[in-house]
Design a protein around this motif. Structure first.
Motif, PDB file in Angstrom:
ATOM      1  N   CYS A 183       0.578  -1.502  -0.014  1.00 37.99           N
ATOM      2  CA  CYS A 183       0.294  -0.088   0.148  1.00 37.99           C
ATOM      3  C   CYS A 183       1.046   1.194   0.040  1.00 37.99           C
ATOM      4  CB  CYS A 183      -1.050   0.055   1.309  1.00 37.99           C
ATOM      5  SG  CYS A 183      -1.898   1.449   1.360  1.00 37.99           S
TER       6      CYS A 183
ATOM      7  N   CYS B 145      -0.016   3.271   3.468  1.00 33.04           N
ATOM      8  CA  CYS B 145       0.176   2.812   4.836  1.00 33.04           C
ATOM      9  C   CYS B 145       1.238   1.854   4.966  1.00 33.04           C
ATOM     10  CB  CYS B 145      -1.072   2.239   5.420  1.00 33.04           C
ATOM     11  SG  CYS B 145      -1.335   0.601   5.231  1.00 33.04           S
TER      12      CYS B 145
ATOM     13  N   HIS C  14       1.071  -1.391   4.112  1.00 31.26           N
ATOM     14  CA  HIS C  14       0.750  -2.580   4.411  1.00 31.26           C
ATOM     15  C   HIS C  14       0.944  -3.510   3.192  1.00 31.26           C
ATOM     16  CE1 HIS C  14      -1.403  -6.228   5.797  1.00 31.26           C
ATOM     17  NE2 HIS C  14      -2.402  -5.998   4.797  1.00 31.26           N
TER      18      HIS C  14
ATOM     19  N   CYS D  41      -6.138  -1.747  -0.231  1.00 29.12           N
ATOM     20  CA  CYS D  41      -5.756  -1.963   0.914  1.00 29.12           C
ATOM     21  C   CYS D  41      -6.366  -2.666   2.039  1.00 29.12           C
ATOM     22  CB  CYS D  41      -4.919  -0.812   1.536  1.00 29.12           C
ATOM     23  SG  CYS D  41      -4.158  -1.123   2.962  1.00 29.12           S
TER      24      CYS D  41
ATOM     25  N   CYS E 146      -5.682  -0.209   5.465  1.00 34.23           N
ATOM     26  CA  CYS E 146      -6.287   1.450   5.819  1.00 34.23           C
ATOM     27  C   CYS E 146      -7.509   1.726   4.596  1.00 34.23           C
ATOM     28  CB  CYS E 146      -5.083   2.333   5.452  1.00 34.23           C
ATOM     29  SG  CYS E 146      -4.509   2.425   3.790  1.00 34.23           S
TER      30      CYS E 146
ATOM     31  N   HIS F 114      -7.059   2.090   1.554  1.00 32.04           N
ATOM     32  CA  HIS F 114      -6.981   3.177   0.239  1.00 32.04           C
ATOM     33  C   HIS F 114      -7.100   2.302  -1.005  1.00 32.04           C
ATOM     34  CE1 HIS F 114      -4.284   5.395  -2.369  1.00 32.04           C
ATOM     35  NE2 HIS F 114      -3.363   4.370  -2.384  1.00 32.04           N
TER      36      HIS F 114
HETATM   37 ZN   LIG Z   1      -2.944   0.888   3.444  1.00 28.21          ZN
END
Ligand SMILES: [Zn+2]
Length: 150
Positions: free
Chosen positions: A72, A75, A77, A91, A94, A96
């Motif tokens: 991501c 963030c 991840h 994501c 988060c 996204h």
């Molecule tokens: Zn994220």
């Protein structure tokens, strides 16, 4: 500064046929993908980008391609589940969402900026220049250096 993924095109275009004992899956699709990758000659394109960048005094970085499409950009991840389809990035941490190519491009640019920062922190050393390649003419057998690319 230009950032490119350092892709191993030899492995990417390896046959999916497998062996008699363990036959590959999706062989036809993989062979079509291989043909497409070889058609666009990505390695040659990347080489030209690097040469042209150097000609105009720009830096180009080859960055680690690992997980650029699964990470991501907001963030960091990283999970294969962040890619519900080829084009979508969502994501799982988060929320996204973006086009998968755009999300990956942001990750590649970030690695490129890290490469640039590391280069500046090392005192911006001069880049190694390759010796000019010698192009031999078949007809006369004489050697003549290629024009410098600097
Ligand atoms: Zn994220």
């Amino acid at each position: 500064m230009i950032a490119l993924e350092s892709l191993d095109l030899t492995n990417m275009t390896r046959s999916a046929k497998g062996s008699i004992e363990s036959p590959g899956r999706n062989v036809a699709a993989k062979s079509g993908l291989n043909r497409a990758l070889q058609d666009v000659a990505l390695g040659r394109l990347a080489q030209w980008v690097l040469v042209k960048a150097e000609e105009v005094g720009r830096r180009a970085c080859l960055v680690d391609p690992a997980h650029t499409s699964q990470r991501c950009a907001r963030c960091v991840h990283t999970s294969r589940h962040n890619r519900p389809s080829r084009d979508e990035f969502t994501c799982q941490q988060c929320g996204h969402t973006a086009h998968a190519d755009l999300n990956a491009a942001i990750n590649i640019a970030e690695r490129g900026r890290a490469c640039e920062t590391a280069w500046h922190q090392a005192g911006s050393p001069a880049l190694p220049r390759r010796a000019p390649r010698i192009r031999r003419r078949r007809s006369t057998g004489t050697a003549e250096p290629e024009p410098a690319t600097a």
